[in-house]
Design a protein around this motif. Structure first.
Motif, PDB file in Angstrom:
ATOM      1  N   UNK A   1     -26.142 -66.638  34.535  1.00  0.00           N
ATOM      2  CA  UNK A   1     -25.946 -65.210  34.321  1.00  0.00           C
ATOM      3  C   UNK A   1     -25.908 -64.879  32.832  1.00  0.00           C
ATOM      4  N   UNK A   2     -25.153 -65.684  32.072  1.00  0.00           N
ATOM      5  CA  UNK A   2     -25.068 -65.433  30.630  1.00  0.00           C
ATOM      6  C   UNK A   2     -26.434 -65.583  29.955  1.00  0.00           C
ATOM      7  N   UNK A   3     -27.169 -66.602  30.321  1.00  0.00           N
ATOM      8  CA  UNK A   3     -28.502 -66.805  29.724  1.00  0.00           C
ATOM      9  C   UNK A   3     -29.431 -65.680  30.141  1.00  0.00           C
ATOM     10  N   UNK A   4     -29.419 -65.305  31.414  1.00  0.00           N
ATOM     11  CA  UNK A   4     -30.296 -64.240  31.893  1.00  0.00           C
ATOM     12  C   UNK A   4     -29.906 -62.894  31.298  1.00  0.00           C
ATOM     13  N   UNK A   5     -28.589 -62.666  31.093  1.00  0.00           N
ATOM     14  CA  UNK A   5     -28.123 -61.379  30.609  1.00  0.00           C
ATOM     15  C   UNK A   5     -28.250 -61.237  29.097  1.00  0.00           C
ATOM     16  N   UNK A   6     -27.954 -62.304  28.335  1.00  0.00           N
ATOM     17  CA  UNK A   6     -27.888 -62.175  26.872  1.00  0.00           C
ATOM     18  C   UNK A   6     -28.954 -62.976  26.118  1.00  0.00           C
ATOM     19  N   UNK A   7     -29.160 -64.218  26.521  1.00  0.00           N
ATOM     20  CA  UNK A   7     -30.058 -65.080  25.743  1.00  0.00           C
ATOM     21  C   UNK A   7     -31.532 -64.750  26.023  1.00  0.00           C
TER      22      UNK A   7
END
Length: 198
Positions: A45-51
């Motif tokens: 989720x963090x990679x898909x949302x921010x990175x």
């Protein structure tokens, strides 16, 4: 001796009637699997949302920069080609103007030479005419002077021939004047016909 069954998830160790089941160290526990799944989903989720969006933005900016650089280079090359064509056109025009200026300078020099030649011819003709006028005036003065001298010499010669003074006699004076007039007529006729006096 303790028999170990490796066929299941747990190993059994038995001592007599008592068997104890132990967990298999190669198979993770269900709580660990759930925890790993939750951490994996959070990371995803963090990679898909921010990175990933930042990566996409950076990639798009880089692609635009490269494509824009290529477009700017092509525009600069087209501008340089246009400037080169304009420079070559201006150079051709400047060469044409220089040739026209050279031609005009040659024509002006020729005109100046012709004007100077005409002025020199006019000045020469004026000098010759003035010289002829001066010669005519000097000739007239010389003729008048010679006429007086010829008259005096004729009287002296006549007196010597006749042996008497003729200067007082009016008839002798008239004879001398007629003689001089005759000389003038001959002189005028010789000048008009282009004789040696001219």
């Amino acid at each position: 001796m303790t028999p170990i069954h490796l066929a299941g998830l747990v190993a059994e160790s038995c001592t007599g009637d008592n068997c104890v089941k132990e967990p298999n160290p190669l198979v993770p526990a269900v709580a660990e699997i759930i925890l790993i799944a939750v951490i994996f989903l959070a990371l995803w989720y963090l990679i898909a949302k921010f990175v990933a969006p930042r990566f996409e933005q950076t990639f798009a900016a880089r692609r635009d920069s490269i494509e824009g650089g290529i477009a700017r280079a092509e525009a600069a090359q087209a501008e340089a080609q246009a400037a080169l064509a304009q420079y070559q056109q201006q150079l051709a025009e400047a060469r044409g103007e220089a040739a026209q200026i050279r031609e005009n300078a040659r024509a002006e020099a020729q005109r100046i030479v012709e004007d100077l030649r005409a002025q020199a011819q006019e000045e020469s003709a004026r000098i010759v005419a003035r010289g002829e006028e001066q010669l005519a005036a000097q000739r007239g003065a010389i003729v008048r002077e010679l006429r007086g001298e010829i008259g005096s010499l004729a009287l002296e010669l006549s007196e010597k021939i006749v042996d008497q003074r003729l200067s007082e006699d009016a008839q002798v004076r008239a004879t001398v004047d007629a003689f001089l007039a005759d000389l003038e007529q001959r002189d005028g006729a010789g000048s008009a016909s282009g004789g040696p006096d001219a």
